[in-house]
Motif scaffolding. Sequence first.
Motif, mmCIF file in Angstrom:
data_model
loop_
_atom_site.group_PDB
_atom_site.id
_atom_site.type_symbol
_atom_site.label_atom_id
_atom_site.label_comp_id
_atom_site.label_asym_id
_atom_site.label_seq_id
_atom_site.Cartn_x
_atom_site.Cartn_y
_atom_site.Cartn_z
ATOM 1 N N GLN A 134 -7.377 11.911 7.890
ATOM 2 C CA GLN A 134 -7.564 13.044 8.787
ATOM 3 C C GLN A 134 -6.277 13.358 9.546
ATOM 4 N N TYR A 135 -5.358 12.399 9.613
ATOM 5 C CA TYR A 135 -4.102 12.623 10.313
ATOM 6 C C TYR A 135 -2.992 13.037 9.353
ATOM 7 N N GLY A 136 -3.316 13.248 8.091
ATOM 8 C CA GLY A 136 -2.318 13.686 7.119
ATOM 9 C C GLY A 136 -1.524 12.522 6.562
ATOM 10 N N ASP A 137 -0.400 12.843 5.954
ATOM 11 C CA ASP A 137 0.430 11.823 5.324
ATOM 12 C C ASP A 137 1.230 11.001 6.325
ATOM 13 N N TYR A 138 1.157 11.325 7.591
ATOM 14 C CA TYR A 138 1.974 10.628 8.569
ATOM 15 C C TYR A 138 1.224 9.505 9.280
ATOM 16 N N VAL A 139 0.155 9.032 8.659
ATOM 17 C CA VAL A 139 -0.598 7.934 9.236
ATOM 18 C C VAL A 139 0.247 6.662 9.159
ATOM 19 N N GLY A 140 0.049 5.777 10.069
ATOM 20 C CA GLY A 140 0.793 4.517 10.003
ATOM 21 C C GLY A 140 0.531 3.721 11.247
ATOM 22 N N PRO A 141 1.017 2.530 11.346
ATOM 23 C CA PRO A 141 1.705 1.777 10.287
ATOM 24 C C PRO A 141 0.720 1.252 9.243
ATOM 25 N N ILE A 142 1.236 0.977 8.057
ATOM 26 C CA ILE A 142 0.395 0.443 6.990
ATOM 27 C C ILE A 142 1.070 -0.772 6.363
ATOM 28 N N THR A 143 0.253 -1.601 5.741
ATOM 29 C CA THR A 143 0.737 -2.767 5.004
ATOM 30 C C THR A 143 0.057 -2.765 3.652
ATOM 31 N N ILE A 144 0.845 -2.975 2.596
ATOM 32 C CA ILE A 144 0.316 -2.991 1.230
ATOM 33 C C ILE A 144 0.662 -4.338 0.607
ATOM 34 N N ALA A 145 -0.345 -5.019 0.063
ATOM 35 C CA ALA A 145 -0.102 -6.285 -0.632
ATOM 36 C C ALA A 145 0.622 -5.995 -1.949
ATOM 37 N N VAL A 146 1.635 -6.820 -2.261
ATOM 38 C CA VAL A 146 2.398 -6.644 -3.503
ATOM 39 C C VAL A 146 2.478 -7.984 -4.226
ATOM 40 N N TYR A 147 2.316 -7.923 -5.558
ATOM 41 C CA TYR A 147 2.382 -9.117 -6.409
ATOM 42 C C TYR A 147 3.422 -8.861 -7.488
ATOM 43 N N VAL A 148 4.414 -9.745 -7.570
ATOM 44 C CA VAL A 148 5.503 -9.584 -8.537
ATOM 45 C C VAL A 148 5.457 -10.746 -9.514
ATOM 46 N N THR A 149 5.407 -10.421 -10.807
ATOM 47 C CA THR A 149 5.497 -11.433 -11.854
ATOM 48 C C THR A 149 6.960 -11.513 -12.264
ATOM 49 N N LEU A 150 7.541 -12.694 -12.074
ATOM 50 C CA LEU A 150 8.945 -12.896 -12.401
ATOM 51 C C LEU A 150 9.116 -13.167 -13.889
ATOM 52 N N ASN A 151 10.356 -13.128 -14.358
ATOM 53 C CA ASN A 151 10.627 -13.353 -15.785
ATOM 54 C C ASN A 151 10.231 -14.743 -16.251
ATOM 55 N N ASP A 152 10.251 -15.721 -15.350
ATOM 56 C CA ASP A 152 9.868 -17.077 -15.755
ATOM 57 C C ASP A 152 8.355 -17.300 -15.724
ATOM 58 N N GLY A 153 7.584 -16.259 -15.426
ATOM 59 C CA GLY A 153 6.126 -16.346 -15.442
ATOM 60 C C GLY A 153 5.502 -16.592 -14.094
ATOM 61 N N ARG A 154 6.281 -16.998 -13.106
ATOM 62 C CA ARG A 154 5.730 -17.215 -11.765
ATOM 63 C C ARG A 154 5.306 -15.894 -11.156
ATOM 64 N N GLU A 155 4.294 -15.978 -10.296
ATOM 65 C CA GLU A 155 3.873 -14.788 -9.560
ATOM 66 C C GLU A 155 4.078 -15.052 -8.081
ATOM 67 N N VAL A 156 4.771 -14.145 -7.427
ATOM 68 C CA VAL A 156 4.992 -14.260 -5.990
ATOM 69 C C VAL A 156 4.264 -13.120 -5.305
ATOM 70 N N ALA A 157 3.761 -13.414 -4.132
ATOM 71 C CA ALA A 157 3.000 -12.425 -3.371
ATOM 72 C C ALA A 157 3.743 -12.100 -2.087
ATOM 73 N N GLY A 158 3.569 -10.886 -1.643
ATOM 74 C CA GLY A 158 4.193 -10.459 -0.407
ATOM 75 C C GLY A 158 3.555 -9.172 0.066
ATOM 76 N N TRP A 159 4.325 -8.379 0.808
ATOM 77 C CA TRP A 159 3.772 -7.147 1.320
ATOM 78 C C TRP A 159 4.883 -6.126 1.560
ATOM 79 N N VAL A 160 4.457 -4.875 1.550
ATOM 80 C CA VAL A 160 5.307 -3.751 1.916
ATOM 81 C C VAL A 160 4.745 -3.219 3.223
ATOM 82 N N GLU A 161 5.595 -3.094 4.215
ATOM 83 C CA GLU A 161 5.189 -2.543 5.509
ATOM 84 C C GLU A 161 5.889 -1.205 5.716
ATOM 85 N N CYS A 162 5.134 -0.222 6.160
ATOM 86 C CA CYS A 162 5.707 1.098 6.433
ATOM 87 C C CYS A 162 5.286 1.549 7.820
ATOM 88 N N ARG A 163 6.214 2.113 8.569
ATOM 89 C CA ARG A 163 5.868 2.638 9.881
ATOM 90 C C ARG A 163 4.927 3.814 9.758
#
Length: 143
Positions: A70-99
């Motif tokens: 309802q506030y448009g595209d300027y809502v925030g702050p937000i946090t998005i969970a991110v999962y990265v699979t590395l070349n060696d097969g490991r998976e690391v987890a983290g997050w992206v934070e946006c104001r």
Amino acid sequence: MVNRAVIVRSALVLAVCALMCIVAIGALLALRPPVIRSYEDQVAYALRAQRIPYQQIRFGEMHPDRVNRQYGDYVGPITIAVYVTLNDGREVAGWVECRRMAENCTLSLLDLNLRRVPLPEFSKQRVWPWIEWFERTAAGLWN
């Protein structure tokens, strides 16, 4: 009658000019900043900048959950969970934070010692269709 040497020189000059044009276009495309259209593009850019090879980037929950539009595209702050699979097969987890929804974003992947790495802003320019076609074709040739 036209001298044969003149024809050969003219053909050689035209070939050299065409080759120089192709090299110039390739150089301009190589120097163009990458197009950032999504959070995945942002994370991929940051990983390449840190020289971290990866296979896949996936995203999980976004908080606040189901962002209130309802506030448009300027809502925030937000946090998005991110999962990265590395070349060696490991998976690391983290997050992206946006104001805001897509502004002032940072990446944190603690297992890789990445804490609040600034992410590039989304691209505002529109890429010409022929450049997108050329990039897809070139990527297909190299992969």
